[in-house]
Design a protein around this motif. Structure first.
Motif, PDB file in Angstrom:
ATOM      1  N   GLY A 237       0.805  -1.215   0.000  1.00  0.00           N
ATOM      2  CA  GLY A 237       0.000   0.000   0.000  1.00  0.00           C
ATOM      3  C   GLY A 237       0.835   1.261   0.000  1.00  0.00           C
ATOM      4  N   VAL A 238       1.885   1.299   0.827  1.00  0.00           N
ATOM      5  CA  VAL A 238       2.753   2.477   0.885  1.00  0.00           C
ATOM      6  C   VAL A 238       3.439   2.697  -0.462  1.00  0.00           C
ATOM      7  CG1 VAL A 238       4.855   3.427   1.906  1.00  0.00           C
ATOM      8  CG2 VAL A 238       3.131   2.382   3.366  1.00  0.00           C
ATOM      9  N   GLY A 239       3.895   1.610  -1.082  1.00  0.00           N
ATOM     10  CA  GLY A 239       4.562   1.746  -2.375  1.00  0.00           C
ATOM     11  C   GLY A 239       3.658   2.320  -3.437  1.00  0.00           C
ATOM     12  N   LEU A 240       2.415   1.845  -3.503  1.00  0.00           N
ATOM     13  CA  LEU A 240       1.494   2.334  -4.525  1.00  0.00           C
ATOM     14  C   LEU A 240       1.045   3.764  -4.241  1.00  0.00           C
ATOM     15  CD1 LEU A 240      -0.686  -0.831  -5.228  1.00  0.00           C
ATOM     16  CD2 LEU A 240       1.217   0.091  -6.567  1.00  0.00           C
ATOM     17  N   GLY A 253       6.857   1.918  -6.718  1.00  0.00           N
ATOM     18  CA  GLY A 253       5.910   1.055  -7.411  1.00  0.00           C
ATOM     19  C   GLY A 253       6.403  -0.371  -7.522  1.00  0.00           C
ATOM     20  N   ILE A 254       7.711  -0.546  -7.759  1.00  0.00           N
ATOM     21  CA  ILE A 254       8.270  -1.890  -7.873  1.00  0.00           C
ATOM     22  C   ILE A 254       8.132  -2.640  -6.548  1.00  0.00           C
ATOM     23  CG2 ILE A 254      10.410  -3.182  -8.216  1.00  0.00           C
ATOM     24  CD1 ILE A 254      11.277  -0.992 -10.171  1.00  0.00           C
ATOM     25  N   VAL A 255       8.491  -1.952  -5.443  1.00  0.00           N
ATOM     26  CA  VAL A 255       8.385  -2.582  -4.124  1.00  0.00           C
ATOM     27  C   VAL A 255       6.929  -2.888  -3.787  1.00  0.00           C
ATOM     28  CG1 VAL A 255       8.768  -2.252  -1.658  1.00  0.00           C
ATOM     29  CG2 VAL A 255      10.510  -1.533  -3.288  1.00  0.00           C
ATOM     30  N   GLY A 256       6.037  -1.935  -4.080  1.00  0.00           N
ATOM     31  CA  GLY A 256       4.616  -2.143  -3.787  1.00  0.00           C
ATOM     32  C   GLY A 256       4.032  -3.310  -4.554  1.00  0.00           C
ATOM     33  N   LEU A 257       4.317  -3.350  -5.864  1.00  0.00           N
ATOM     34  CA  LEU A 257       3.804  -4.457  -6.680  1.00  0.00           C
ATOM     35  C   LEU A 257       4.426  -5.777  -6.268  1.00  0.00           C
ATOM     36  CD1 LEU A 257       3.688  -2.906 -10.267  1.00  0.00           C
ATOM     37  CD2 LEU A 257       1.788  -3.361  -8.725  1.00  0.00           C
ATOM     38  N   GLY A 258       5.706  -5.752  -5.883  1.00  0.00           N
ATOM     39  CA  GLY A 258       6.364  -6.982  -5.434  1.00  0.00           C
ATOM     40  C   GLY A 258       5.714  -7.547  -4.187  1.00  0.00           C
ATOM     41  N   SER A 259       5.382  -6.679  -3.232  1.00  0.00           N
ATOM     42  CA  SER A 259       4.744  -7.132  -1.989  1.00  0.00           C
ATOM     43  C   SER A 259       3.355  -7.700  -2.256  1.00  0.00           C
ATOM     44  CB  SER A 259       4.651  -5.963  -0.998  1.00  0.00           C
ATOM     45  OG  SER A 259       5.935  -5.518  -0.621  1.00  0.00           O
ATOM     46  N   LEU A 260       2.582  -6.986  -3.070  1.00  0.00           N
ATOM     47  CA  LEU A 260       1.254  -7.503  -3.410  1.00  0.00           C
ATOM     48  C   LEU A 260       1.368  -8.796  -4.215  1.00  0.00           C
ATOM     49  CD1 LEU A 260      -0.698  -4.248  -4.349  1.00  0.00           C
ATOM     50  CD2 LEU A 260      -0.903  -5.611  -2.265  1.00  0.00           C
ATOM     51  N   GLY A 261       2.388  -8.879  -5.063  1.00  0.00           N
ATOM     52  CA  GLY A 261       2.593 -10.100  -5.834  1.00  0.00           C
ATOM     53  C   GLY A 261       2.873 -11.293  -4.947  1.00  0.00           C
ATOM     54  N   MET A 330      -3.564  -0.150   7.136  1.00  0.00           N
ATOM     55  CA  MET A 330      -4.021   1.224   6.933  1.00  0.00           C
ATOM     56  C   MET A 330      -3.451   2.159   7.993  1.00  0.00           C
ATOM     57  SD  MET A 330      -5.858   1.336   4.199  1.00  0.00           S
ATOM     58  CE  MET A 330      -6.778   2.854   4.369  1.00  0.00           C
ATOM     59  N   VAL A 331      -3.403   1.704   9.239  1.00  0.00           N
ATOM     60  CA  VAL A 331      -2.854   2.534  10.311  1.00  0.00           C
ATOM     61  C   VAL A 331      -1.377   2.815  10.063  1.00  0.00           C
ATOM     62  CG1 VAL A 331      -2.293   2.604  12.772  1.00  0.00           C
ATOM     63  CG2 VAL A 331      -4.536   1.800  12.033  1.00  0.00           C
ATOM     64  N   ILE A 332      -0.623   1.762   9.753  1.00  0.00           N
ATOM     65  CA  ILE A 332       0.816   1.929   9.521  1.00  0.00           C
ATOM     66  C   ILE A 332       1.065   2.774   8.282  1.00  0.00           C
ATOM     67  CG2 ILE A 332       2.975   0.720   9.062  1.00  0.00           C
ATOM     68  CD1 ILE A 332       1.911  -1.610  10.672  1.00  0.00           C
ATOM     69  N   MET A 333       0.256   2.575   7.231  1.00  0.00           N
ATOM     70  CA  MET A 333       0.395   3.369   6.011  1.00  0.00           C
ATOM     71  C   MET A 333       0.179   4.847   6.288  1.00  0.00           C
ATOM     72  SD  MET A 333      -1.593   0.778   3.435  1.00  0.00           S
ATOM     73  CE  MET A 333      -2.133   2.111   2.379  1.00  0.00           C
ATOM     74  N   SER A 334      -0.810   5.164   7.113  1.00  0.00           N
ATOM     75  CA  SER A 334      -1.104   6.564   7.429  1.00  0.00           C
ATOM     76  C   SER A 334       0.061   7.206   8.175  1.00  0.00           C
ATOM     77  CB  SER A 334      -2.383   6.657   8.261  1.00  0.00           C
ATOM     78  OG  SER A 334      -3.482   6.113   7.569  1.00  0.00           O
ATOM     79  N   ALA A 337       3.052   7.569   5.815  1.00  0.00           N
ATOM     80  CA  ALA A 337       2.876   8.647   4.844  1.00  0.00           C
ATOM     81  C   ALA A 337       3.179  10.003   5.471  1.00  0.00           C
ATOM     82  CB  ALA A 337       1.447   8.616   4.304  1.00  0.00           C
ATOM     83  N   VAL A 338       2.697  10.223   6.689  1.00  0.00           N
ATOM     84  CA  VAL A 338       2.961  11.491   7.377  1.00  0.00           C
ATOM     85  C   VAL A 338       4.455  11.689   7.598  1.00  0.00           C
ATOM     86  CG1 VAL A 338       2.622  12.762   9.529  1.00  0.00           C
ATOM     87  CG2 VAL A 338       0.699  11.570   8.479  1.00  0.00           C
ATOM     88  N   LEU A 339       5.126  10.640   8.081  1.00  0.00           N
ATOM     89  CA  LEU A 339       6.557  10.744   8.340  1.00  0.00           C
ATOM     90  C   LEU A 339       7.349  10.962   7.056  1.00  0.00           C
ATOM     91  CD1 LEU A 339       7.017   7.933  11.020  1.00  0.00           C
ATOM     92  CD2 LEU A 339       6.945  10.403  11.392  1.00  0.00           C
TER      93      LEU A 339
END
Length: 440
Positions: A237-240, A253-261, A330-334, A337-339
């Motif tokens: 989620g963070v990557g995307l 994007g590469i890291v995000g897609l890799g994790s979802l993959g 979602m909590v960690i992503m939020s 993102a702020v940091l």
């Protein structure tokens, strides 16, 4: 002549005997026992591995299956499905507890036809807990107690269900050493190795066949682990999300897609994700791609994220577990993102996340409203347009976005459309050609 015939006859018998030896050897070791490891956490990946291994043993005509158990337990639903697999298998199954058969591991052992234990092994401590590690509610607890009691009485040994009930005590769950299990008939015998297991089964000369976890199955077990799923979803989620705010397609994007993959590979290989989940995932990635190309619309990004979240739910095997995982993500992503945007926005590749090139952060922009008169006018880019940035025209600064092509700072751009506060510009032909010839 007669002597030669006798010699030839004996030679022929010798050759025939030599040719028949393999058949006699195979006849003596015609029986086979399949040994299947039940190790690490009990989860749906282990369930898929056991389902495959037991089916292969059955198809191969195994005389007996031995589950070598050494597990701290795990998911109740996975243990229940494994118990159903054991109960529906025609080949007799023996549980060989080599280390510990704790919690869900004890339940799996009790569903086998026999239980044999290493002298140093233990079994029990099967109190059921929820996802947070607390004692489960009364309804779930009673259902688990009933399952444990039924498992204890399911085989021909008809074990005393009182001990199975004691194993589920939420305050002081019973855990038995091998000698104690033997004394109360929860183990048939104590053994120190496979040879003693085969001797107990009366299959001393049987061929020993090992079922091994493949690399793909090991990856699937990791990727379906309830502790790993939130991490994969968070990183994905963070990557995307970072990719939505950066030009082109890069490391986020590469890291995000890799994790979802990895998440979908594990669930697809384990048999939990169907093609509908994969199709929805691909659709979501297409929307994300459109958002990256046409930054500013927003709707593509929202549709993409919604499709990806929907595909995650469709691929999951436990709605409660995936809800918890998505919430954690979602909590960690939020927080991340702020940091990222507050403290690390200007480091490395993250510089692309802020428009800092060639313009002061205090530069004022003009509110456009419905200024149709801007269409057709020529301005100059104050910052790189990637595709969004700042343009100056007639002493005024405007927030603009290109049609998708990157434009360097200091180039002439032409306004081609105005919709509300959104101004779309295009590099004038001379600048565009100069830029294209100067880039590699």
């Amino acid at each position: 002549m007669g002597k030669n015939l006798r010699i030839g006859f004996f030679l022929l018998l010798f050759v025939i005997a030599g040719m028949m030896m393999p058949f006699f050897s195979s006849a003596q070791s015609d029986s086979a026992v399949h040994f299947i490891p039940v190790e690490q956490t009990v989860e749906r990946g282990l369930e898929a591995f056991l389902d495959r291994s037991i089916d292969e043993a059955t198809q191969a005509g195994a005389d007996h299956i031995v589950l070598e158990i050494d597990t701290p337990g795990g998911a109740v639903d996975a243990a229940g499905n494994i118990a159903n697999i054991i109960q529906n298998t025609e080949v007799p199954i023996t549980a060989y507890v080599t280390g510990e058969a704790t919690s869900a591991g004890a339940y799996i052992a009790l569903n086998a036809d026999n239980i044999v234990m290493d002298p140093n092994a233990t079994m029990g401590s099967a109190a059921v807990v929820d996802g947070s590690g607390e004692a489960a509610d009364e309804k779930a607890h009673q259902a688990w107690v009933s399952n444990m009691e039924s498992a204890a009485q399911s085989s021909e040994h008809d074990r005393d269900p009182e001990y199975a009930r004691a194993m589920t005590d939420p305050e002081e769950p019973l855990s038995m050493y091998a000698e104690e299990a033997l004394d109360v008939d929860y183990a048939e015998t104590l053994v120190t190795d496979r040879d003693e297991v085969l001797a107990f089964l009366g299959l001393e000369d049987a061929e020993q066949v090992d079922s091994e976890v493949s690399l793909a199955e090991q990856l699937a077990r990791w990727m379906t682990n309830p502790m790993i799923i939130p991490i994969l979803l968070t990183v994905g989620g963070v990557g995307l999300i970072m990719e939505l705010f950066s030009p082109g397609f890069g490391l986020p994007g590469i890291v995000g897609l890799g994790s979802l993959g990895l998440f979908f590979f594990g669930h697809l290989f384990a048999g939990f994700a169907g093609m509908e989940a994969i199709i929805l995932l691909v659709l979501g990635l297409i929307f994300i791609g459109l958002e990256v190309v046409f930054t500013g619309f927003g709707i593509f990004g929202l549709l993409g994220l919604a499709s990806i979240v929907g595909s995650i739910f469709m691929a999951s095997f436990d709605t409660t577990q995936i809800l918890l995982s998505v919430f954690i993500a979602m909590v960690i992503m939020s927080v991340a993102a702020v940091l990222l945007f507050k403290y690390f926005g200007r480091i490395g590749f993250m510089q692309k996340l802020v428009l800092s090139d060639g313009v002061s952060t205090t530069a004022e922009t003009t509110e456009t409203g419905e200024r149709e008169e801007l269409v057709g006018q020529i301005g100059r880019s104050l910052t790189p347009l990637r595709p969004a940035g700042l343009m100056t025209m007639s002493g005024e600064n405007f927030d603009v976005v290109t049609e998708g092509r990157f434009v360097e700072a200091g180039n002439d751009v032409k306004v081609i459309s105005v919709s509300g506060s959104r101004i779309v510009v295009r590099a004038v032909d001379g600048n565009s050609k100069q830029q294209e010839s100067g880039t590699s």
